[in-house]
Design a protein around this motif. Structure first.
Motif, short mmCIF file in Angstrom:
data_model
loop_
_atom_site.label_atom_id
_atom_site.label_comp_id
_atom_site.label_asym_id
_atom_site.label_seq_id
_atom_site.Cartn_x
_atom_site.Cartn_y
_atom_site.Cartn_z
N LEU A 32 36.70 36.56 46.49
CA LEU A 32 35.88 35.45 46.03
C LEU A 32 36.55 34.74 44.86
N ASN A 33 36.60 33.43 44.93
CA ASN A 33 37.09 32.60 43.84
C ASN A 33 35.83 32.00 43.20
N GLU A 34 35.29 32.69 42.19
CA GLU A 34 34.01 32.27 41.59
C GLU A 34 34.09 30.89 40.96
N ALA A 43 21.77 34.75 43.62
CA ALA A 43 22.51 35.02 44.85
C ALA A 43 23.43 36.22 44.70
N THR A 44 23.59 36.96 45.78
CA THR A 44 24.56 38.05 45.83
C THR A 44 25.95 37.46 45.88
N LYS A 45 26.88 38.07 45.16
CA LYS A 45 28.27 37.61 45.16
C LYS A 45 29.10 38.59 45.98
N ASN A 46 29.49 38.16 47.17
CA ASN A 46 30.35 38.97 48.02
C ASN A 46 31.78 38.79 47.54
N GLN A 47 32.24 39.75 46.73
CA GLN A 47 33.52 39.60 46.04
C GLN A 47 34.73 39.81 46.95
N ILE A 61 33.87 43.77 56.75
CA ILE A 61 33.45 44.64 55.65
C ILE A 61 33.26 43.76 54.41
N VAL A 62 32.08 43.83 53.81
CA VAL A 62 31.74 42.99 52.66
C VAL A 62 31.39 43.88 51.48
N ASP A 63 32.01 43.63 50.33
CA ASP A 63 31.70 44.33 49.09
C ASP A 63 31.43 43.30 48.01
N GLY A 64 30.40 43.55 47.20
CA GLY A 64 30.07 42.62 46.13
C GLY A 64 29.05 43.20 45.19
N VAL A 65 28.33 42.30 44.50
CA VAL A 65 27.28 42.70 43.56
C VAL A 65 26.07 41.80 43.77
N ASP A 66 24.88 42.38 43.60
CA ASP A 66 23.67 41.57 43.70
C ASP A 66 23.37 40.93 42.35
N SER A 67 22.24 40.24 42.25
CA SER A 67 21.92 39.50 41.02
C SER A 67 21.74 40.41 39.81
N ALA A 68 21.44 41.70 40.04
CA ALA A 68 21.28 42.65 38.94
C ALA A 68 22.59 43.33 38.58
N GLY A 69 23.68 43.00 39.30
CA GLY A 69 24.97 43.61 39.03
C GLY A 69 25.20 44.91 39.77
N TYR A 149 36.91 31.54 49.04
CA TYR A 149 37.67 32.79 49.00
C TYR A 149 39.15 32.48 49.13
N ASP A 150 39.97 33.28 48.46
CA ASP A 150 41.42 33.17 48.57
C ASP A 150 41.93 34.37 49.35
N ARG A 151 42.89 34.12 50.24
CA ARG A 151 43.45 35.20 51.06
C ARG A 151 44.29 36.11 50.18
N VAL A 152 44.03 37.42 50.30
CA VAL A 152 44.80 38.42 49.58
C VAL A 152 45.86 39.01 50.50
N SER A 153 45.46 39.29 51.74
CA SER A 153 46.41 39.80 52.73
C SER A 153 46.03 39.24 54.08
#
Length: 161
Positions: A32-34, A43-47, A61-69, A149-153
């Protein structure tokens, strides 16, 4: 003999070009490019989002944080064929479908309890270095999220669906 070598070389080049053109630009790991994203409040941030092959299917596969962190993680395995497949770990949906609009754009629909809970589009821009998903939750509090989002691989895979 020279004709045979030329024909084999041309056949190899044609096969390589076909494989390259059939690659799915969504495949790979995306961060994710915030700074370039637009979020709705809470909003949830799918990092990190990973698209990888899983046999004949695609695994997301999605990993991130919700509004509460709090850390969130969800997984979906299926095909880009507009059919619903189970998703695990997602508070907003228990089934998800992806439909290929073109080689660079997917339509996404999520369902919770049999009812549509979100829709969206995921577009990989040229030169395939970033992806622009936008989601529209389907409820009374409609909001549009535009995430960058920026491509990492990069992981090559045949286009499915």
């Amino acid at each position: 003999m020279k004709l045979r070598v030329i024909l084999l070389t041309l056949a190899a080049l044609f096969a390589s070009a076909t494989v390259c053109l059939a690659q799915n630009p969504h495949m790979g790991t995306w961060k994710l490019n915030e700074a370039k994203s637009k979020f709705a409040p809470g909003a949830t941030k799918n990092q990190t989002v990973v698209y990888e092959t899983a046999g004949d299917s695609v695994k997301v596969i999605v990993d991130g944080v919700d509004s509460a962190g709090t850390a969130v993680h969800n997984e979906w395995t299926g095909m880009f064929d507009n059919k619903f497949y189970p998703v695990t770990g997602d508070a907003a949906s228990d089934m998800r479908s992806y439909r290929k609009i073109n080689n660079h754009t997917l339509a996404l629909t999520g369902k919770k309890g049999g009812k549509v809970s979100l829709t969206g589009r995921i577009t990989v821009t040229r030169p395939f270095t970033d992806t622009l998903p936008s989601f529209l939750p389907v409820n009374a509090n409609v909001c549009l999220l535009i995430l960058r989002y920026d491509r990492v691989s990069e992981v090559g895979s045949p286009v499915t669906g």
